[in-house]
Enzyme design. Structure first.
Site, PDB file in Angstrom:
ATOM      1  N   GLN A 186      -5.608  18.867   4.442  1.00  0.00           N
ATOM      2  CA  GLN A 186      -5.879  18.588   3.010  1.00  0.00           C
ATOM      3  C   GLN A 186      -7.275  18.031   2.823  1.00  0.00           C
ATOM      4  OE1 GLN A 186      -5.846  14.960   1.918  1.00  0.00           O
ATOM      5  NE2 GLN A 186      -6.741  15.638  -0.036  1.00  0.00           N
ATOM      6  N   LYS A 208      -3.157  21.465  -4.592  1.00  0.00           N
ATOM      7  CA  LYS A 208      -2.127  20.426  -4.710  1.00  0.00           C
ATOM      8  C   LYS A 208      -2.350  19.612  -5.977  1.00  0.00           C
ATOM      9  CE  LYS A 208      -0.334  16.434  -2.130  1.00  0.00           C
ATOM     10  NZ  LYS A 208      -0.923  15.208  -2.630  1.00  0.00           N
ATOM     11  N   TYR A 213     -10.200  16.405   0.017  1.00  0.00           N
ATOM     12  CA  TYR A 213     -10.693  15.908  -1.268  1.00  0.00           C
ATOM     13  C   TYR A 213     -12.097  16.460  -1.483  1.00  0.00           C
ATOM     14  CZ  TYR A 213      -7.000  12.387  -2.059  1.00  0.00           C
ATOM     15  OH  TYR A 213      -5.819  11.746  -2.306  1.00  0.00           O
ATOM     16  N   ARG A 258       1.147   7.897  -8.063  1.00  0.00           N
ATOM     17  CA  ARG A 258       0.060   6.972  -7.692  1.00  0.00           C
ATOM     18  C   ARG A 258      -1.180   7.105  -8.569  1.00  0.00           C
ATOM     19  NH1 ARG A 258       0.419   4.806  -2.539  1.00  0.00           N
ATOM     20  NH2 ARG A 258      -1.753   5.064  -1.963  1.00  0.00           N
ATOM     21  N   ARG A 262      -4.002   1.205  -8.299  1.00  0.00           N
ATOM     22  CA  ARG A 262      -2.647   1.076  -7.739  1.00  0.00           C
ATOM     23  C   ARG A 262      -2.393  -0.420  -7.615  1.00  0.00           C
ATOM     24  NH1 ARG A 262      -4.466   5.992  -4.096  1.00  0.00           N
ATOM     25  NH2 ARG A 262      -4.205   7.517  -5.751  1.00  0.00           N
ATOM     26  N   HIS A 288       1.210  13.312  -7.314  1.00  0.00           N
ATOM     27  CA  HIS A 288       0.654  12.391  -6.322  1.00  0.00           C
ATOM     28  C   HIS A 288       1.631  11.234  -6.072  1.00  0.00           C
ATOM     29  CE1 HIS A 288      -3.366  12.198  -4.343  1.00  0.00           C
ATOM     30  NE2 HIS A 288      -2.963  10.991  -4.016  1.00  0.00           N
ATOM     31  N   THR A 313      -6.815  19.047  -2.929  1.00  0.00           N
ATOM     32  CA  THR A 313      -6.103  18.191  -3.886  1.00  0.00           C
ATOM     33  C   THR A 313      -6.886  18.112  -5.185  1.00  0.00           C
ATOM     34  OG1 THR A 313      -5.051  16.926  -2.133  1.00  0.00           O
ATOM     35  CG2 THR A 313      -5.224  15.843  -4.269  1.00  0.00           C
ATOM     36  N   TYR A 316       0.837  -1.205   0.000  1.00  0.00           N
ATOM     37  CA  TYR A 316       0.000   0.000   0.000  1.00  0.00           C
ATOM     38  C   TYR A 316       0.874   1.259   0.000  1.00  0.00           C
ATOM     39  CZ  TYR A 316      -2.653   3.869   1.892  1.00  0.00           C
ATOM     40  OH  TYR A 316      -3.183   5.113   2.077  1.00  0.00           O
TER      41      TYR A 316
HETATM   42  C1  LIG Z   1       0.072   5.898   0.903  1.00  0.00           C
HETATM   43  C2  LIG Z   1      -0.171   7.265   0.355  1.00  0.00           C
HETATM   44  C3  LIG Z   1      -1.398   7.879   0.559  1.00  0.00           C
HETATM   45  C4  LIG Z   1      -1.641   9.153   0.050  1.00  0.00           C
HETATM   46  N1  LIG Z   1      -2.832   9.762   0.311  1.00  0.00           N
HETATM   47  C5  LIG Z   1      -3.036  11.040  -0.100  1.00  0.00           C
HETATM   48  C6  LIG Z   1      -4.218  11.736   0.269  1.00  0.00           C
HETATM   49  O1  LIG Z   1      -5.077  11.214   0.978  1.00  0.00           O
HETATM   50  N2  LIG Z   1      -4.359  13.014  -0.181  1.00  0.00           N
HETATM   51  C7  LIG Z   1      -3.409  13.630  -0.974  1.00  0.00           C
HETATM   52  O2  LIG Z   1      -3.578  14.789  -1.357  1.00  0.00           O
HETATM   53  N3  LIG Z   1      -2.282  12.985  -1.311  1.00  0.00           N
HETATM   54  C8  LIG Z   1      -2.066  11.725  -0.889  1.00  0.00           C
HETATM   55  N4  LIG Z   1      -0.897  11.087  -1.213  1.00  0.00           N
HETATM   56  C9  LIG Z   1       0.106  11.778  -2.022  1.00  0.00           C
HETATM   57  C10 LIG Z   1       1.083  12.547  -1.150  1.00  0.00           C
HETATM   58  O3  LIG Z   1       0.464  13.639  -0.532  1.00  0.00           O
HETATM   59  C11 LIG Z   1       2.270  13.090  -1.972  1.00  0.00           C
HETATM   60  O4  LIG Z   1       1.795  13.842  -3.048  1.00  0.00           O
HETATM   61  C12 LIG Z   1       3.190  11.982  -2.480  1.00  0.00           C
HETATM   62  O5  LIG Z   1       3.318  10.937  -1.568  1.00  0.00           O
HETATM   63  C13 LIG Z   1       4.549  12.573  -2.794  1.00  0.00           C
HETATM   64  O6  LIG Z   1       5.372  11.653  -3.394  1.00  0.00           O
HETATM   65  P1  LIG Z   1       6.423  10.730  -2.595  1.00  0.00           P
HETATM   66  O7  LIG Z   1       5.622   9.657  -1.965  1.00  0.00           O
HETATM   67  O8  LIG Z   1       7.315  10.227  -3.682  1.00  0.00           O
HETATM   68  O9  LIG Z   1       7.115  11.605  -1.603  1.00  0.00           O
HETATM   69  C14 LIG Z   1      -0.637   9.809  -0.699  1.00  0.00           C
HETATM   70  C15 LIG Z   1       0.601   9.196  -0.886  1.00  0.00           C
HETATM   71  C16 LIG Z   1       0.844   7.941  -0.358  1.00  0.00           C
HETATM   72  C17 LIG Z   1       2.209   7.327  -0.580  1.00  0.00           C
END
Ligand SMILES: Cc1cc2nc3c(=O)[nH]c(=O)nc-3n(C[C@H](O)[C@H](O)[C@H](O)COP(=O)(O)O)c2cc1C
Length: 415
Positions: free
Chosen positions: A155, A281, A157, A308, A194, A305, A185, A52
Site C-alpha cells: 500500500q 483503497k 500513500y 480514523r 485521532r 479507514h 490509499t 493508537y
Molecule cells: C493503527 C492503524 C493504522 C493504519 N494505517 C494505515 C495506513 O498506513 N495505510 C492505510 O491505507 N490504511 C491504514 N489503516 C486503515 C486500515 O488499512 C483499514 O482500512 C482499517 O483498519 C479497517 O478498519 P478496522 O480497523 O475496523 O478493521 C490503519 C488502521 C489502523 C487501525
C-alpha cells in the site's frame, strides 16, 4: 484484469491450503472471539499503544457506526443443503487464497507489538491469506516480500514532491520485492485528529512523558520486544530520510513528504507504471468507483479507514451494494472497516464483496498475544467464516452471494 500466476500454479496452491495453528484449541478457550483479544490487549500493552490501535477520529462514533452497520445486516438461512463445513478458498486477481479474509495495511503495528509487521506477514503466508504492507509500516518491502512471497501486497500513500520520485521508487522496489498487488490509499486527503492517539501521547514525534515511561515499564513483554527489535520506525521511508535518520527525524521527513489527495491523473500515472493488479483503497461513492474503473484500476477497497479519518463518513458495508452494482463483475470489490468476526466477513460477501479485510482485529490480537496473535485472529476469522457459511447453507464462497439479506442501512447514491 492483470494476472500474476499461471492457471497451473493457482491450482496447486488450492490443493495445499493450510489448516489452523496447533495451539488453536488452547487459545480458543481463553479467547473464543476477537473482542476478548481487545479486552486483554487493553491491559497487556502500554496505554499509548492501545490508544493508537483502538482509537478513531473525533469521539470514535465512526468506529461505532461501522460496527452497528455490520451488526444490522441479517442473513436468512436456507436449510437442507449442507452436510459438512464448506471450503473457504477464493481467487483474487488470478491467485488462490485460503479464505476471503485479508490483513489491511497499517502504519504502526510495531507500536502495538514490536516486530509486528513481519509477524503479520509470516502468519498470512502460513495461512495463505492476503497481507498488505503499509508504506508507513515497520518493515521494508524487501523483507515483507521475503516473509510472504505468495500473499504480499503493498500500500502506498502520496509522495508527490520532485515528480513523485519517492512514490515511483517505492513502486519499483515493491515490484522487485515481488508484491502481487499495488494499493493506493485515496481516503487520506488531509490529516485529521485521532483523539485518543493524541491524548495517549503519539500525536507527532515520539517524546515519551513520565506516564508513557511508566506504561512501558509495566508492560514487560512489550518492553522486551523493544529491546530485541528497537523502537518502531518507518522502515521504508527512512531510506529516503537519510541512512542514519532516527525515529523523530524520519517522522518529520514523512510529515513533510507524504500526504495530500491523489488526483485521478496521478492514479492513472501509477496505473501505467504498475503492470500487476492495481487497487485503490478508500472508495465509498459509486461514481468514484466508476471513475477508477475507467482508468483501468483492477480492484477497490470500499473503506472509511476504519473510522480514523472523520466520524461522518458512512459505514463501508452500507455503500458496498451500490458500488458493486456500479462496477461489480468488471472490478474486484473488497471491503474493510468494522470487521470483528467471520460473520462480518460473510455479511460483506453476501452484499457483493469478494473478500473483507481487517485492521484493528489484528492489532488486538498482537496486543493480547504478541507473536501468536496474528495466527489466532486468522484462525478465528476462518473458523467463523466456515460456521456462518454452513449456517446459511452456502456450499462455497460464491454461494454466499445468493443468500437473502436484510440491509436496513444500504446507501443509495443520488436518491
Ligand atoms: C493503527 C492503524 C493504522 C493504519 N494505517 C494505515 C495506513 O498506513 N495505510 C492505510 O491505507 N490504511 C491504514 N489503516 C486503515 C486500515 O488499512 C483499514 O482500512 C482499517 O483498519 C479497517 O478498519 P478496522 O480497523 O475496523 O478493521 C490503519 C488502521 C489502523 C487501525
Amino acid at each position: 484484469m492483470h494476472d500474476v500466476t499461471s492457471k497451473g500454479a493457482a491450482k496447486s496452491a488450492a490443493t495445499a491450503m493450510p489448516g489452523r495453528s496447533p495451539n488453536y484449541a488452547a487459545l480458543h478457550k481463553r479467547f473464543p472471539t476477537i473482542p476478548y483479544l481487545r479486552n486483554y490487549a487493553r491491559r497487556n500493552i502500554p496505554g499509548f499503544a492501545f490508544e493508537y490501535a483502538d482509537g478513531g477520529a473525533g469521539a470514535d462514533t465512526g468506529i461505532a457506526h461501522n460496527w452497528a452497520a455490520l451488526d444490522a445486516v441479517e442473513l436468512v438461512p436456507r436449510y437442507g443443503v449442507m452436510t459438512q463445513l464448506p471450503p473457504t478458498d477464493i481467487e483474487l486477481f488470478g491467485k488462490r487464497y485460503a479464505a476471503p479474509v485479508g490483513i489491511a495495511p497499517m502504519g504502526g503495528p510495531a507500536i502495538v507489538w514490536p516486530g509486528a509487521d513481519l509477524l503479520l506477514a509470516k502468519a498470512a503466508q502460513r495461512a495463505r491469506i492476503p497481507y498488505v504492507l503499509g508504506v508507513a509500516g515497520g518493515t521494508t518491502v524487501e523483507l515483507a516480500g521475503e516473509a510472504a512471497p505468495d500473499v504480499f501486497w503493498f500500500q502506498l500513500y502520496r509522495f508527490a514532491h520532485n515528480e513523485h520520485a519517492i512514490g515511483f521508487d517505492l513502486v519499483r522496489r515493491a515490484e522487485s520485492a515481488g508484491a502481487n498487488v499495488l494499493m493506493l490509499t485515496l481516503d487520506v486527503p488531509v490529516r485529521t485528529t485521532r483523539t485518543r492517539e493524541v491524548r495517549g501521547g503519539l500525536g507527532g514525534e515520539f517524546r515519551p512523558n513520565a506516564r508513557m515511561i511508566a506504561e512501558m515499564m509495566t508492560s514487560p513483554k512489550w518492553l522486551m520486544g523493544i529491546v530485541q527489535n528497537g523502537y518502531p520506525r518507518f522502515a521504508n521511508i527512512r531510506t529516503y530520510a537519510g541512512t542514519n535518520a532516527g525515529t523523530n527525524e524520519t517522522i518529520r521527513f514523512a510529515r513533510r513528504e507524504m500526504g495530500g489527495a491523489f488526483s485521478w491523473d496521478e492514479v492513472a500515472r501509477y496505473r501505467d507504471r504498475w503492470k500487476r493488479p492495481f487497487v485503490v483503497k478508500g472508495i465509498l461513492h459509486s461514481a468514484d468507483a466508476e471513475k477508477a474503473l475507467s482508468l483501468g484500476v483492477d480492484g477497490l477497497i470500499v473503506s472509511n479507514h476504519g473510522g480514523r479519518q472523520i466520524e461522518a463518513l458512512p459505514p463501508p458495508i452500507d455503500c458496498l451494494p451500490a458500488v458493486v452494482r456500479a462496477v461489480g463483475g468488471k472490478m474486484t470489490v473488497l471491503m474493510d472497516s468494522g470487521v470483528r468476526s467471520g460473520t462480518d466477513v460473510v455479511r460483506a460477501l453476501a452484499l457483493g464483496a469478494q473478500a473483507a479485510f481487517a485492521g484493528k482485529a489484528f492489532l488486538w490480537g498482537l496486543g493480547a498475544l504478541g507473536n501468536e496473535g496474528p495466527g489466532h485472529v486468522i484462525d478465528l476469522l476462518i473458523e467463523e467464516v466456515k460456521a456462518a457459511m454452513g449456517q446459511i447453507g452456502a456450499r462455497n464462497v460464491a454461494e454466499t452471494r445468493s443468500v437473502e439479506v436484510r440491509h436496513p442501512g444500504a446507501f443509495r447514491f443520488g436518491a
